[in-house]
Design a protein around this motif. Structure first.
Motif: not given
Length: 170
Positions: A72-73, A76, A110-111, A114-115, A118
């Motif tokens: 996952m690039d 984070f 992915d978004p 990632r959210n 994070v």
């Protein structure tokens, strides 16, 4: 009245010998029919059981396939609270599965992933992440978050492991 003839008395005819054969034949036919229905039911149930076993074998076969990795690039980077002020955490993550379709679903989400990560990483405590047990606990929570997102899209968790490929706190 001595010459009077006796009045005839009606006598029921005697049952025919072998009259129960019809009943026996009907019972035998019913027995054959019930046996056939039971046999068909068992055959069908065994077929479903074999199908279920075959499906389980396919799932096991997927796990036996090669491991597929998806980094996952970019890594984070989050700010989080430290006792004496703000600090930051940088975490590199790679997902692993034996099911390429699951990783494709993760890539498409992915978004969303990632959210979620994070938010998870920024809610951490510096002291809790200072030891290995804290990092392992965070890794398990991150994997669970990713699996939930993938499962919402595919109907199965799909992702089997989440690896921290870098972990920097400052």
């Amino acid at each position: 009245m001595s010459n009077a003839e006796p009045t005839p008395v009606a006598v029921a005819p005697a049952p025919k010998a072998g009259g129960g054969r019809g009943t026996i034949l009907i019972l035998a036919a019913a027995l054959v029919l019930v046996s056939a229905v039971c046999g068909y039911a068992l055959y069908t149930l065994r077929g479903h059981a074999a199908s279920a076993a075959s499906s389980e074998a396919k799932v096991e076969k997927k796990k036996e396939g090669p491991e597929v990795f998806m980094p996952m690039d970019p890594a984070f980077v989050v700010n989080f609270q430290k006792a004496d002020g703000l600090s930051y955490l940088q975490v590199g993550i790679t997902l692993m599965s034996h099911d390429p379709a699951a990783l494709q679903a993760a890539k498409e989400a992915d978004p969303v992933i990632r959210n979620a990560l994070v938010m998870l990483f920024s809610a951490q405590d510096y002291t809790a992440l200072s030891d290995t047990a804290g990092k392992q606990k965070l890794q398990a929570k991150a994997l669970a978050a990713v699996q939930k997102i993938v499962e919402d899209r595919t109907g199965r968790p799909g992702v089997e492991a989440l690896y921290f490929t870098s972990f920097v706190m400052q």
